[in-house]
Scaffold this motif. Sequence first.
Motif, PDB file in Angstrom:
ATOM      1  N   GLU A  30       0.821  -1.205   0.000  1.00 23.98           N
ATOM      2  CA  GLU A  30       0.000   0.000   0.000  1.00 23.98           C
ATOM      3  C   GLU A  30       0.856   1.258   0.000  1.00 23.98           C
ATOM      4  O   GLU A  30       0.530   2.246  -0.681  1.00 23.98           O
ATOM      5  CB  GLU A  30      -0.940  -0.013   1.195  1.00 23.98           C
ATOM      6  N   TRP A  61       2.236   1.645  -3.521  1.00 25.42           N
ATOM      7  CA  TRP A  61       1.205   2.151  -4.440  1.00 25.42           C
ATOM      8  C   TRP A  61       0.995   3.653  -4.248  1.00 25.42           C
ATOM      9  O   TRP A  61       0.998   4.413  -5.223  1.00 25.42           O
ATOM     10  CB  TRP A  61      -0.111   1.409  -4.232  1.00 25.42           C
ATOM     11  N   SER A  62       0.796   4.077  -3.006  1.00 27.93           N
ATOM     12  CA  SER A  62       0.538   5.492  -2.740  1.00 27.93           C
ATOM     13  C   SER A  62       1.700   6.366  -3.203  1.00 27.93           C
ATOM     14  O   SER A  62       1.493   7.431  -3.813  1.00 27.93           O
ATOM     15  CB  SER A  62       0.289   5.709  -1.245  1.00 27.93           C
ATOM     16  N   GLU A  63       2.918   5.920  -2.925  1.00 27.78           N
ATOM     17  CA  GLU A  63       4.080   6.708  -3.323  1.00 27.78           C
ATOM     18  C   GLU A  63       4.240   6.716  -4.838  1.00 27.78           C
ATOM     19  O   GLU A  63       4.576   7.759  -5.429  1.00 27.78           O
ATOM     20  CB  GLU A  63       5.338   6.140  -2.670  1.00 27.78           C
ATOM     21  N   GLU A  86       1.811   9.156  -6.231  1.00 25.45           N
ATOM     22  CA  GLU A  86       2.266  10.518  -5.928  1.00 25.45           C
ATOM     23  C   GLU A  86       3.382  10.953  -6.878  1.00 25.45           C
ATOM     24  O   GLU A  86       3.364  12.073  -7.420  1.00 25.45           O
ATOM     25  CB  GLU A  86       2.753  10.585  -4.482  1.00 25.45           C
TER      26      GLU A  86
END
Length: 343
Positions: free
Chosen positions: A316, A319-321, A324
């Motif tokens: 997770e 994915w978020s990074e 971004e």
Amino acid sequence: MKKSFFDLVVDQWSTVPPVETADLSGKTVVVVGANVGIGFEAAKHFARMNPARLIIACRSESKGKAAQAEIQTVCGYKPCELWLLDLASFSSVEDFADKFQRECDRLDILVMNAGIATRVYQPTVDDWESTLQVNHLSTALLSLLLLPGMIDTGKKSGSASRLVIVSSDVHYWAVIKDEVKQASKPIAKLNSEDYRTPQAMGARYLDSKLLNVFFVRALQNRLLSTTPLTANAVNPGFCYSSLRREFYEKPLTNMIMCVWEKLMAWTSEQGSRQLVYAAIAERDKEDHMKGAFVSKAEVVEPSDFVLSEDGKRMQEAVWSETVEILTKEAPQLRSILQEHLAS
């Protein structure tokens, strides 16, 4: 799942399943990294299935033209198209995606095969360590930029489009330090000066193949079950390949690699069969292929770390990074994700 060196030997000495075949008439196939090795052999297999369009995406124009000519001659497939793409440059990825959106009205199969394996720190023009950008960030960027076309094709054709990310069974042996596992931005941590040492770079390829598995699973988790797109990661096996060209430069590692290859390596064509399987097989069990890790023509468990709570947390965070990073490079990506993925 754990995988030992003995398991690898058993896999490499076992019979390689025959290549999967299908009628690709009317379909569009893109193979990234198709001028040599398993990507080239996979492109030849697809060409023999008569797609309406087969696009081979290559960094080198001269090598790409040679591959294109051989596909046209050996396979008797004249529509093979060469498009240039350099995954070490975000702008090249965006240019490719823009061209595709202008000139292509469908995308049934996208095989993201291009990758590098280097033990030497080398930054890209975008100031990322080259393995991280080529093997993960740019691979993710192109996949996401082409996502609308794949989904639209699946809706119109009534058959799910396939996104195939070429990973590896070396992800089983990736050892992630606690400070990376627990970091809110693990990719930035791997890109930092602390992880540019020879020891860290020696494990970088393994890290990148783990990131591929994370990306596929995270993406599939965010697609609605009704979305006609299947993403999977595939292990081509240990094959003869120019991927390990650095290993041949020093006498000792060259000797070791030559011995390993003679004892265990599959041909590039045999390895390419796994890519083809991931792209076209099990159409009657589409859900089985969603987010899957494919090896030796079957869906297998990824590493224990991937399935662990630590692995899920890192997935997770990755994915978020990744989102971004990529939305800063390609702002149009934000609307694509908002439209097609669940939050």
